[in-house]
Each structure stands twice: as C-alpha cells, then as structure tokens.
Design an enzyme around this catalytic site. Structure first.
Site, short mmCIF file in Angstrom:
data_model
loop_
_atom_site.label_atom_id
_atom_site.label_comp_id
_atom_site.label_asym_id
_atom_site.label_seq_id
_atom_site.Cartn_x
_atom_site.Cartn_y
_atom_site.Cartn_z
N GLU A 1 33.67 -6.59 3.56
CA GLU A 1 34.61 -5.24 4.19
C GLU A 1 33.07 -5.61 5.85
O GLU A 1 32.21 -5.27 5.85
CB GLU A 1 34.27 -4.21 3.44
CG GLU A 1 34.43 -3.23 3.77
CD GLU A 1 34.22 -1.96 3.28
OE1 GLU A 1 34.52 -0.22 3.75
OE2 GLU A 1 34.64 -1.91 2.09
N LYS B 1 29.12 4.23 -5.20
CA LYS B 1 30.09 3.13 -4.99
C LYS B 1 29.57 2.66 -3.17
O LYS B 1 29.74 1.24 -3.36
CB LYS B 1 31.83 3.49 -5.37
CG LYS B 1 32.39 1.99 -5.03
CD LYS B 1 32.87 1.67 -3.24
CE LYS B 1 34.08 0.72 -3.52
NZ LYS B 1 33.68 0.32 -2.09
N ASP C 1 23.26 -11.97 -10.29
CA ASP C 1 24.67 -11.80 -10.89
C ASP C 1 25.35 -9.80 -10.89
O ASP C 1 24.70 -9.31 -10.58
CB ASP C 1 25.04 -11.53 -12.33
CG ASP C 1 25.84 -11.48 -13.87
OD1 ASP C 1 26.84 -11.18 -13.35
OD2 ASP C 1 25.48 -11.93 -14.89
N HIS D 1 36.97 3.22 9.75
CA HIS D 1 38.06 2.18 8.79
C HIS D 1 39.19 2.11 9.43
O HIS D 1 39.38 0.99 9.26
CB HIS D 1 38.44 3.02 7.84
CG HIS D 1 37.42 2.64 6.13
ND1 HIS D 1 37.61 1.54 5.67
CD2 HIS D 1 35.68 3.69 5.20
CE1 HIS D 1 35.91 1.45 4.73
NE2 HIS D 1 35.48 2.77 4.55
#
Length: 437
Positions: A95, A273, A289, A387
């Site tokens: 992104e 998020k 990880d 976006h």
C-alpha cells in the site's frame, strides 16, 4: 543502554539526513543512490532486495512445500529523527499510502526534534501449565521456594545467552481458575538479548517442566512462550507542529478522533490497525514475525477487560499535538529470516541498528507516525481522497499505461470521480489515439 531509560546516543553511522528532497519522484536507481549517499550502504546490498536474490531453494529452508517466492514492494520512509539521530526506515508493504504517510508525519515532528524513544529489557515469557495439582496454593509456594534451582536449570540450557548478559531473570507462579480445575502456571522471565526469543524460551520451558511438575505433585501439559509480551515494551513520543498539521481546528478534530478510539472498541480496532500498518511493514521488512507482534499488540490493547487504543494524543501548553505510543515489540536481529532472507539483511543495513531494542524503538516510532498521519487525514479531507487517487494509479498501471499516460489518466479519473477499470481502458485507448489530453 540503561534498562527502561531513554537512549542518549545512537550509532553515529546512521543516516546523516533522512530528509531526502524529492525522494518520491526519483527512479528506483536514483533512490538507491540517495540512500547509499546517506548511509554508506554498498551497492551489493541493493542487489539483495531484488526478487531474484531469494531463490526458491533458499526459501525451502524457511518454509514447507515451497513452490516459489512471493514478493512485496520494499520502500524507505524518510524524514525520521529518533533520539536526535536521522534514520531511514525500511518498510515492506503493498500500500503506497503507508510509506508516504509515515514520511509525512515524520516531517511534521522534525521541527520539535522528532521522536524520543525508550524500551525495557528484551524479556520474553514461557508458560508451563501444570494440571492435576491437588493443592495449588501450597504448590505455588513450594515452586517459589525452589526458584533458584529452577532458574539455574533453565539457564543451563543456553549458556551462550547467559554469557552475553541474557537468561532467566525471574520466575512467577499464577493460579488460573478454569472451568474444570485450577491450573498452576509457571512463568519463566527470560532476557533474550537480540533474539526474538521463541526458541530459547520454549527450550527452557520444556527442560524445567518435569522438575516443576514434580515439585507441584502434578503433571506438565503446555510448555510454550506467550505472545503477550508485556515485559518487552518499546515507547515513542513526538510533538507534531501545529502549523504543519493545519492549525488548531485540525488538532482539535484529531483529539476528538482519538477520544472516540479510546472510548469505543469498534473505532479502536481501526485506530490500532492504522498503527499496525506502519509497525507490520517494518517488522516484515526486517524478517521478523508479524503474527507475534500483532498478537502482542492487540492483547496489550485490552485494559481492564475492554479493548481500547494503543496510542495517546494530547495538546501541550504551546498548542502543539503530542503523541505517545507504548506497546510490546518482540523483534530480533538474529535467527530466522533476519539472517537468511537477503532483503531482510539489506533492510537492517538501511536502518543501521545494532541491537534488537534499537529496532523495536524505530518500529514503534514508525507506528506512531503512521497513526498520526491517518488521524490527520480522517480529521480533514477524509480517507477516500488519498486512497482513491492511489487506486486510480494502480488501475492505470494494471491497464499497461506508461508513467506519462498514467499521470493524465489519474488526473481525469479524479476529476470525473470515476474509478473503474473499464473507464481506464477507454481513456488509455483515447489517449493513444490522440484524443485524451
């Protein structure tokens, strides 16, 4: 570095200036040259970032049933100053807005000195679940009476770790009331130094499980680390310039958005998020990880049984916006993909970190920058404008447009507020026939 205290100096070999003018408009080769100038990175390091550098044969050593290699774009966030030192931040993400947003937020923090960071010792925990214990309260006391013996046995499993200053630092015993019985949980607290630490703590847990089960007069069942890495925290703080943010009204709206995330778990999930957009991109780029880091982050967001936001925002006395972020950051520089994957090695060279704690602090600073950038967009123009312009660019590329054609097509799509692939194809056909300008 003193435990729990702000680092006073970083490596002097880090980027001389992370504020690289026109970086986003450069070609890939020009960007590589700019990074080489800023970090003294060798040309061979950039070759490690190419998709062909990681052969399927090498990938087979990291995973199972390998049939190929999946690549993501590897970019660099600019403008970061952390503890007084300029840093270039490697980020692996598909992104485009993520890297651009982090870089922009870092620019807004520069006038006030950038990001200040600190971290705790890199302590991970292993859990040993004891079952069928007749007297769990007394068993807890018996285990604590012999904790020195248990710690010595655990440390004997990894003398090299102890030699470099790590190893078991303590032992805790918890009673957990479950549906069928009261479980006794023994926690080994292990300083894993520059490793993520899963293998080290799991090995120790398995080695001492028989001893602690015998002391408790029960049986050992689970013997594994917990990803709730709340003893391994990293923190970042930054003051974001009021004028660069857009003024007092923008700051007030950002604070309202933060307050909603603090109060409402539905908003908090998306707020966090946004933090993880930046965090996971750096974790992935450095071969660490992502699943472990995300599990630790979201479990840390639960406070008194309620899910809330990880970051905090306030207005200081001067009217500027202050952001802080504290979260678990179990990342390492040794073992796994960090040593095997050539692109991960190159990414670590770009960041120029010498310890896992330095890497953890860079990652959390990036998460805070990403979070601020997202809140600013939401408090002003809304998320879709940025976006959709990026989406338009992706559509043009999918249709086979050149860079010059893409610029024209994206401008038309934004003007028309139409973001469909068939419209892109029509505009490209028109453009190549001499019609669209």
């Amino acid at each position: 570095m003193a435990v729990g205290r702000r680092r006073t100096e970083w490596r002097h070999t880090m980027a001389e200036n992370s504020r690289i003018a026109g970086f986003r408009n450069m070609t890939v080769d020009e960007r590589r040259a700019a990074i080489a100038d800023a970090t003294e990175l060798e040309a061979e390091s950039f070759a490690q970032m190419d998709a062909t550098a990681f052969a399927p044969e090498a990938a087979a050593d990291l995973s199972e049933n390998v049939i190929g290699v999946f690549s993501l774009p590897l970019g660099t966030a600019t403008n970061f100053t952390i503890n007084g030192t300029d840093v270039l931040v490697p980020m692996a993400t598909e992104e485009a807005s993520v890297i651009a947003a982090a870089s922009n937020a870092a620019r807004m923090a520069r006038p006030q000195g950038g990001f200040s960071t600190s971290s705790t010792r890199p302590v991970m925990q292993a859990q040993i679940q004891l079952i069928n214990v007749a007297d769990p309260h007394a068993a807890r006391t018996r285990i604590l009476e012999r904790q020195a013996e248990i710690i010595d046995l655990a440390n004997a499993q990894d003398p090299k770790l102890v030699e470099v200053g790590g190893g078991v630092t303590g032992l805790e015993v918890r009673l957990v009331e479950a549906r069928s019985e009261t479980y006794l949980l023994v926690h080994l607290l292990v300083d894993v130094r520059d490793a993520m630490g899963a293998n080290a703590v799991n090995t120790m847990a398995e080695a001492v499980s028989g001893t602690v089960a015998g002391i408790a007069e029960g049986e050992a069942l689970l013997r594994i680390l917990t990803n709730k890495a709340d003893r391994r925290l990293a923190r970042a703080r930054a003051v974001f310039d009021r004028e660069l943010l857009g003024g007092e009204e923008v700051i007030d709206n950002i604070l309202r958005a933060f307050e909603l995330a603090a109060a409402d778990p539905y908003r908090a999930a998306t707020h966090n998020k946004g933090i993880m957009n930046g965090v996971s991109a750096v974790v992935l780029a450095t071969g660490n990880d992502t699943r472990a880091v995300e599990a630790g982050a979201h479990s840390h967001a639960v406070v008194d049984g309620r899910y809330t936001c990880l970051s905090r925002f306030e207005k200081n006395a001067a009217g500027d916006l202050v952001g802080t972020l504290e979260m678990p950051m179990p990342v390492g520089l040794v073992g796994g993909a960090t040593k095997v994957h050539p692109a991960a090695r190159a990414a670590l060279q770009i960041a120029e970190v010498s310890t896992a704690q330095e890497l953890a602090e860079i990652i959390v600073a990036t998460g805070l920058a990403q979070n601020l950038a997202a809140l600013r967009v939401l408090a002003t123009e809304g998320v879709q404008r940025g976006h959709m312009s990026l989406h338009a660019k992706n559509l043009a590329a999918s249709a086979g447009a050149t860079a010059d054609e893409s610029a024209i097509i994206v401008a038309r799509l934004i003007e028309e507020k139409t973001f469909r692939f068939d419209r892109v194809q029509a505009l490209l056909t028109e453009l190549r026939s001499g019609g669209a300008r």
